[in-house]
Design an enzyme around this catalytic site. Structure first.
Site, PDB file in Angstrom:
ATOM      1  N   GLU A 153       0.857  -1.189   0.000  1.00  0.00           N
ATOM      2  CA  GLU A 153       0.000   0.000   0.000  1.00  0.00           C
ATOM      3  C   GLU A 153       0.887   1.231   0.000  1.00  0.00           C
ATOM      4  O   GLU A 153       1.859   1.311   0.757  1.00  0.00           O
ATOM      5  CB  GLU A 153      -0.900  -0.020   1.238  1.00  0.00           C
ATOM      6  CG  GLU A 153      -1.723   1.232   1.460  1.00  0.00           C
ATOM      7  CD  GLU A 153      -2.662   1.541   0.296  1.00  0.00           C
ATOM      8  OE1 GLU A 153      -2.673   2.709  -0.145  1.00  0.00           O
ATOM      9  OE2 GLU A 153      -3.391   0.630  -0.158  1.00  0.00           O
ATOM     10  N   ASN A 187       5.723   1.617  -3.391  1.00  0.00           N
ATOM     11  CA  ASN A 187       5.098   1.933  -4.667  1.00  0.00           C
ATOM     12  C   ASN A 187       5.280   0.718  -5.578  1.00  0.00           C
ATOM     13  O   ASN A 187       6.309   0.560  -6.221  1.00  0.00           O
ATOM     14  CB  ASN A 187       5.751   3.173  -5.281  1.00  0.00           C
ATOM     15  CG  ASN A 187       5.104   3.584  -6.596  1.00  0.00           C
ATOM     16  OD1 ASN A 187       4.263   2.885  -7.150  1.00  0.00           O
ATOM     17  ND2 ASN A 187       5.502   4.741  -7.112  1.00  0.00           N
ATOM     18  N   CYS A 207      -7.384  -5.429  -6.549  1.00  0.00           N
ATOM     19  CA  CYS A 207      -8.810  -5.054  -6.457  1.00  0.00           C
ATOM     20  C   CYS A 207      -8.943  -3.533  -6.577  1.00  0.00           C
ATOM     21  O   CYS A 207      -8.185  -2.790  -5.955  1.00  0.00           O
ATOM     22  CB  CYS A 207      -9.398  -5.523  -5.130  1.00  0.00           C
ATOM     23  SG  CYS A 207      -9.258  -7.300  -4.865  1.00  0.00           S
ATOM     24  N   ASP A 210      -7.953   0.537 -10.804  1.00  0.00           N
ATOM     25  CA  ASP A 210      -7.963   1.594 -11.813  1.00  0.00           C
ATOM     26  C   ASP A 210      -8.853   2.771 -11.400  1.00  0.00           C
ATOM     27  O   ASP A 210      -9.889   3.021 -12.006  1.00  0.00           O
ATOM     28  CB  ASP A 210      -8.454   1.042 -13.151  1.00  0.00           C
ATOM     29  CG  ASP A 210      -7.578  -0.092 -13.648  1.00  0.00           C
ATOM     30  OD1 ASP A 210      -6.390  -0.093 -13.301  1.00  0.00           O
ATOM     31  OD2 ASP A 210      -8.078  -0.957 -14.369  1.00  0.00           O
TER      32      ASP A 210
END
Length: 225
Positions: A153, A187, A207, A210
């Site tokens: 994350e 990242n 999940c 986009d």
């Protein structure tokens, strides 16, 4: 420090430790089980204390600490029970954020030896990229109890929440649950190869990957097709 104790027959003793001046305090609760043994529990982190904006630009320059290659990944700090490190490594939380740092300067084997752990050959094989608040991972732990599940994350407060929750669930279950869940702030678009050897991962979950709807921002997507 604030401490509140009752008499000898009290059901619980509560202690509040202000571990982060800008964050919530961790409340420890000492209770007696049916056999009269003292068990330790802690309060769960509050999601409201870890809110932040939904988007971080993944195209920015990397300013997050990184292992130079997978042998420096320090997985034993995220999953101490899988490396025979005693007492959950003193409940130390590691995320690779400012509050919960990870030292990537030494090879994992050297750091593990200092903690008197054992490398049993296990590595994370399930990745949740953009794990958010960890809902999927905490569900997956019941289905893959013997696999190490790591969330990646980019948002620091959100990653801190996941690590705190995993640690609290471990403590509250007396080290029976969530031993195989960890999180690292990074990242993923630029650093996945720093953490994982080739062909070492069995499952990758992406999940809601986009969120950038405008065409000009499509280059910021992890998946474009």
């Amino acid at each position: 420090k604030k401490q509140k104790t009752g008499n000898d027959n009290a059901k619980a003793t509560k202690k509040c430790r202000d571990v982060e001046s800008s964050d919530e305090a961790i409340e420890e609760i000492l209770e007696k089980d049916e056999q009269g043994q003292t068990i330790r529990k802690v309060n769960m982190p509050k999601k409201a204390k870890h809110r932040m904006r939904a988007h971080i630009n993944p195209m920015n320059e990397i300013s997050i600490g990184l292992p130079k290659d997978p042998t420096y990944s320090q997985w034993h700090l995220h999953f101490p029970s899988f490396f025979d490190i005693a007492e959950n490594n003193q409940d130390k939380i590691v995320v690779n954020t400012g509050k919960f740092t990870v030292d990537y300067s030494k090879p994992s084997a050297e750091s593990l030896a200092a903690l008197k752990g054992k490398d049993l050959g296990k590595r994370p094989t399930i990745i949740d990229i953009g794990c958010g608040y960890g809902g999927l991972m905490f569900e997956l732990t019941h289905h893959f109890p013997n696999d190490m599940i790591i969330g990646q994350e980019i948002r620091d407060k959100v990653a801190n929440f996941v690590a705190k929750k995993a640690n609290a669930l471990r403590i509250n279950s007396q080290m029976k649950e969530c031993l195989n869940v960890g999180v690292v702030r990074t990242n993923t678009m630029k650093t996945l190869h720093n953490y994982f050897e080739k062909e070492s991962v069995s499952k990758i979950f992406i999940c809601f990957a986009d969120p950038h709807f405008k065409k000009v921002n499509h280059r910021r997507r992890i998946i474009n097709q």
